[in-house]
Design a protein around this motif. Structure first.
Motif, PDB file in Angstrom:
ATOM      1  N   THR A 386       0.823  -1.206   0.000  1.00 35.48           N
ATOM      2  CA  THR A 386       0.000   0.000   0.000  1.00 35.48           C
ATOM      3  C   THR A 386       0.859   1.258   0.000  1.00 35.48           C
ATOM      4  OG1 THR A 386      -0.172   0.155   2.410  1.00 35.48           O
ATOM      5  CG2 THR A 386      -1.774  -1.234   1.282  1.00 35.48           C
ATOM      6  N   ALA A 387       2.161   1.112   0.109  1.00 33.48           N
ATOM      7  CA  ALA A 387       3.102   2.222  -0.025  1.00 33.48           C
ATOM      8  C   ALA A 387       4.359   1.659  -0.659  1.00 33.48           C
ATOM      9  CB  ALA A 387       3.404   2.860   1.326  1.00 33.48           C
ATOM     10  N   GLY A 388       5.168   2.543  -1.235  1.00 32.79           N
ATOM     11  CA  GLY A 388       6.328   2.083  -1.991  1.00 32.79           C
ATOM     12  C   GLY A 388       7.454   1.569  -1.122  1.00 32.79           C
ATOM     13  N   VAL A 389       8.458   1.010  -1.781  1.00 31.34           N
ATOM     14  CA  VAL A 389       9.585   0.408  -1.090  1.00 31.34           C
ATOM     15  C   VAL A 389      10.657   1.467  -0.827  1.00 31.34           C
ATOM     16  CG1 VAL A 389      10.662  -0.319  -3.270  1.00 31.34           C
ATOM     17  CG2 VAL A 389      11.263  -1.479  -1.133  1.00 31.34           C
ATOM     18  N   ALA A 390      11.178   1.471   0.391  1.00 28.23           N
ATOM     19  CA  ALA A 390      12.317   2.305   0.762  1.00 28.23           C
ATOM     20  C   ALA A 390      13.470   1.373   1.107  1.00 28.23           C
ATOM     21  CB  ALA A 390      11.968   3.190   1.953  1.00 28.23           C
ATOM     22  N   VAL A 391      14.687   1.707   0.673  1.00 29.51           N
ATOM     23  CA  VAL A 391      15.848   0.853   0.881  1.00 29.51           C
ATOM     24  C   VAL A 391      16.962   1.667   1.516  1.00 29.51           C
ATOM     25  CG1 VAL A 391      17.582  -0.615  -0.224  1.00 29.51           C
ATOM     26  CG2 VAL A 391      15.246  -0.575  -1.117  1.00 29.51           C
ATOM     27  N   ASP A 392      17.619   1.088   2.537  1.00 33.04           N
ATOM     28  CA  ASP A 392      18.728   1.776   3.170  1.00 33.04           C
ATOM     29  C   ASP A 392      19.577   0.759   3.931  1.00 33.04           C
ATOM     30  OD1 ASP A 392      19.638   4.723   3.844  1.00 33.04           O
ATOM     31  OD2 ASP A 392      19.854   3.560   5.694  1.00 33.04           O
ATOM     32  N   ASP A 393      20.862   0.721   3.634  1.00 30.93           N
ATOM     33  CA  ASP A 393      21.817  -0.085   4.400  1.00 30.93           C
ATOM     34  C   ASP A 393      21.396  -1.542   4.528  1.00 30.93           C
ATOM     35  OD1 ASP A 393      24.146  -0.533   5.844  1.00 30.93           O
ATOM     36  OD2 ASP A 393      23.208  -0.056   7.763  1.00 30.93           O
ATOM     37  N   GLY A 394      21.015  -2.152   3.396  1.00 35.05           N
ATOM     38  CA  GLY A 394      20.721  -3.575   3.391  1.00 35.05           C
ATOM     39  C   GLY A 394      19.347  -3.960   3.880  1.00 35.05           C
ATOM     40  N   THR A 395      18.466  -2.989   4.095  1.00 36.88           N
ATOM     41  CA  THR A 395      17.108  -3.265   4.563  1.00 36.88           C
ATOM     42  C   THR A 395      16.118  -2.502   3.698  1.00 36.88           C
ATOM     43  OG1 THR A 395      17.829  -3.582   6.852  1.00 36.88           O
ATOM     44  CG2 THR A 395      15.510  -3.088   6.506  1.00 36.88           C
ATOM     45  N   ALA A 396      14.998  -3.133   3.397  1.00 38.87           N
ATOM     46  CA  ALA A 396      13.899  -2.457   2.711  1.00 38.87           C
ATOM     47  C   ALA A 396      12.691  -2.425   3.628  1.00 38.87           C
ATOM     48  CB  ALA A 396      13.548  -3.178   1.409  1.00 38.87           C
ATOM     49  N   ALA A 397      11.895  -1.381   3.502  1.00 41.09           N
ATOM     50  CA  ALA A 397      10.664  -1.255   4.269  1.00 41.09           C
ATOM     51  C   ALA A 397       9.519  -0.952   3.314  1.00 41.09           C
ATOM     52  CB  ALA A 397      10.778  -0.146   5.311  1.00 41.09           C
ATOM     53  N   VAL A 398       8.380  -1.611   3.531  1.00 34.35           N
ATOM     54  CA  VAL A 398       7.204  -1.397   2.706  1.00 34.35           C
ATOM     55  C   VAL A 398       5.973  -1.738   3.547  1.00 34.35           C
ATOM     56  CG1 VAL A 398       7.283  -3.740   1.764  1.00 34.35           C
ATOM     57  CG2 VAL A 398       6.117  -1.952   0.476  1.00 34.35           C
ATOM     58  N   VAL A 399       4.884  -1.017   3.317  1.00 35.23           N
ATOM     59  CA  VAL A 399       3.635  -1.344   3.997  1.00 35.23           C
ATOM     60  C   VAL A 399       2.844  -2.284   3.102  1.00 35.23           C
ATOM     61  CG1 VAL A 399       1.503  -0.465   5.012  1.00 35.23           C
ATOM     62  CG2 VAL A 399       3.611   0.851   5.204  1.00 35.23           C
ATOM     63  N   THR A 400       2.395  -3.419   3.646  1.00 34.19           N
ATOM     64  CA  THR A 400       1.679  -4.427   2.862  1.00 34.19           C
ATOM     65  C   THR A 400       0.310  -4.699   3.470  1.00 34.19           C
ATOM     66  OG1 THR A 400       2.678  -6.234   4.143  1.00 34.19           O
ATOM     67  CG2 THR A 400       3.816  -5.552   2.127  1.00 34.19           C
ATOM     68  N   ARG A 401      -0.557  -5.258   2.628  1.00 32.08           N
ATOM     69  CA  ARG A 401      -1.911  -5.569   3.053  1.00 32.08           C
ATOM     70  C   ARG A 401      -2.241  -7.008   2.677  1.00 32.08           C
ATOM     71  NH1 ARG A 401      -7.399  -5.384   1.233  1.00 32.08           N
ATOM     72  NH2 ARG A 401      -8.779  -4.589   2.867  1.00 32.08           N
ATOM     73  N   GLU A 402      -2.690  -7.776   3.658  1.00 26.50           N
ATOM     74  CA  GLU A 402      -3.132  -9.148   3.422  1.00 26.50           C
ATOM     75  C   GLU A 402      -4.548  -9.284   3.938  1.00 26.50           C
ATOM     76  OE1 GLU A 402      -1.520 -13.719   3.909  1.00 26.50           O
ATOM     77  OE2 GLU A 402      -0.622 -12.121   5.082  1.00 26.50           O
ATOM     78  N   GLU A 403      -5.477  -9.560   3.027  1.00 25.74           N
ATOM     79  CA  GLU A 403      -6.911  -9.541   3.324  1.00 25.74           C
ATOM     80  C   GLU A 403      -7.268  -8.179   3.922  1.00 25.74           C
ATOM     81  OE1 GLU A 403      -7.992 -12.972   5.577  1.00 25.74           O
ATOM     82  OE2 GLU A 403      -7.546 -14.358   3.938  1.00 25.74           O
ATOM     83  N   PHE A 404      -7.665  -8.104   5.193  1.00 21.47           N
ATOM     84  CA  PHE A 404      -8.079  -6.852   5.759  1.00 21.47           C
ATOM     85  C   PHE A 404      -7.083  -6.345   6.821  1.00 21.47           C
ATOM     86  CE2 PHE A 404     -11.980  -8.850   4.253  1.00 21.47           C
ATOM     87  CZ  PHE A 404     -12.443  -7.839   3.412  1.00 21.47           C
TER      88      PHE A 404
END
Length: 412
Positions: A386-404
């Motif tokens: 539900t939001a894009g991927v951010a990458v920094d120092d070997g880690t990525a962060a993203v907001v995801t949605r599964e069902e509700f």
């Protein structure tokens, strides 16, 4: 003539009334425009992803890369189709969130900013503040974030340095930092305000045209602001403001809706209607434009790095998913077209020197070679982003949605 006894009686009522009113006013809590607890710490500075939009340290460019064996782990459940971009600070991820209600309650259990350890996902601190949320900006040991109020927070523990009642922000209006000044959008008053980054003292306020400003960006010297225009609001506008005074350095009227700008080395890039355009940063003159959109839906992200402009081209036909595309940042010439990305209004991009990271229409994160647009690696996500991927120092962060259920997901 009023008798003296009545005059004394009326005068007495006046005294009582005045005293009563004063007492009532004293009983009303006062909300100062600025609260200053202590000076914000703006060092040490570091490069990397620092926000959703903006200049050289705030445009999705990172020195890090994802390891091949990275796996996705949901680390924090969030509520309501959360689309605000996670942002990296040194060793942590900060994201405005609304947390799900507890038990049978109808209200969210928490609204505000949460900081997570970027490796383990463990919560480090949280700071409650009011919606609407804007994407935060990290500068040294300070997190700048805007709701109805702009806050400067200690990145290490979330305590407040200062706050300034700037007016409403929203998800696209991340604060920008230029040479000791934080610029924010006060969308209700249609202004850009410059605030002393250390103390929160207001330095200037510049009104803009149109219904509300779209967003702001920065380079090392100036602030770039856009107003959307279109319809009954008249033309859109791209403007450059002096960061120390707020004075206009130039203003360019545009004949279509304008997106938040992205700043390159000496150019500014923005969507103008259905075309991506490059403007001379010193003069505001349009240098080139390329039509890459077939509708007026939300604006695709733009990342500029190393003479290359990375964005999304909207496809024609039945498939609504956009295509990752690389342009020559100087001429606008298309260098390559890559894989299909996730929905146009939710995906973001992050690029290092060799690859650009994007969420594919298969809902995987992909590393795409910047020389030819080929996918070199993919990582599986636990749900739809539900939001894009951010990458920094070997880690990525993203907001995801599964069902509700949404969650902040870390890849490392």
């Amino acid at each position: 003539m009023v008798p003296s006894s009545r005059r004394r009686f009326l005068a007495g009522l006046g005294v009582v009334g005045t005293a009563g009113l004063a007492g009532c006013l004293d009983a009303i809590p006062r909300f100062p425009k600025r609260v200053h607890d202590r000076d914000a710490v703006l060092t040490p500075r570091s490069d990397g992803w620092r926000s959703k939009h903006g200049g050289s340290a705030r445009r999705g460019v990172t020195d890090g890369s994802l390891p091949s064996d990275a796996t996705a782990s949901p680390v924090l459940a969030v509520d309501d189709w959360w689309e605000v971009q996670p942002v990296f600070g040194p060793d942590e991820v900060v994201v405005p969130v609304q947390l799900p209600p507890e038990s049978d309650a109808h209200e969210p259990s928490f609204e505000g900013l949460v900081a997570l350890d970027s490796k383990s996902g463990d919560e480090r601190w949280r700071f409650a503040y009011e919606k609407p949320f804007a994407t935060p900006t990290v500068v040294g040991d300070t997190v700048f974030v805007q709701g109805k109020t702009t806050y400067a927070l200690d990145r290490t523990d979330g305590t407040r340095y200062w706050e300034y009642r700037s007016g409403y922000g929203y998800a696209g209006t991340a604060p920008v930092f230029v040479d000791g000044v934080v610029a924010v959008i006060a969308s209700r008053s249609r202004t850009v305000a410059g605030v002393d980054a250390r103390t929160g003292e207001k330095l200037w306020s510049t009104p803009l045209v149109s219904e509300f400003p779209t967003g702001i960006a920065s380079d090392g010297d100036s602030v770039y602001a856009c107003t959307p225009g279109g319809g009954d609001d008249g033309p859109g506008e791209l403007a450059r403001l002096d960061a120390s005074t707020g004075a206009f350095e130039w203003r360019t009227d545009l004949d279509a809706r304008v997106s938040t700008p992205t700043v390159g080395t000496d150019r500014v890039y923005a969507w103008v209607g259905r075309r991506l355009a490059a403007f001379d940063g010193a003069t505001g003159d349009e240098l080139w434009s390329v039509r890459l959109r077939t509708s007026d839906h939300r604006y695709p992200p733009v990342v500029v790095d190393g003479g290359q402009c990375l964005t999304l081209e909207q496809k024609r036909g039945r498939n609504p998913n956009p295509t990752l595309v690389a342009l020559d940042a100087t001429s606008g010439e298309v260098q390559w077209r890559g894989p299909s990305a996730h929905e146009l209004d939710t995906v973001q991009l992050a690029a290092n020197e060799t690859h650009v990271y994007v969420v594919l229409d298969s809902h995987d994160v992909a590393a795409v070679d910047r020389t030819d647009g080929t996918v070199t690696e993919t990582w599986e996500l636990p749900g739809h982003p539900t939001a894009g991927v951010a990458v920094d120092d070997g880690t990525a962060a993203v907001v995801t949605r599964e069902e509700f259920e949404e969650s902040v997901t870390l890849l490392n």
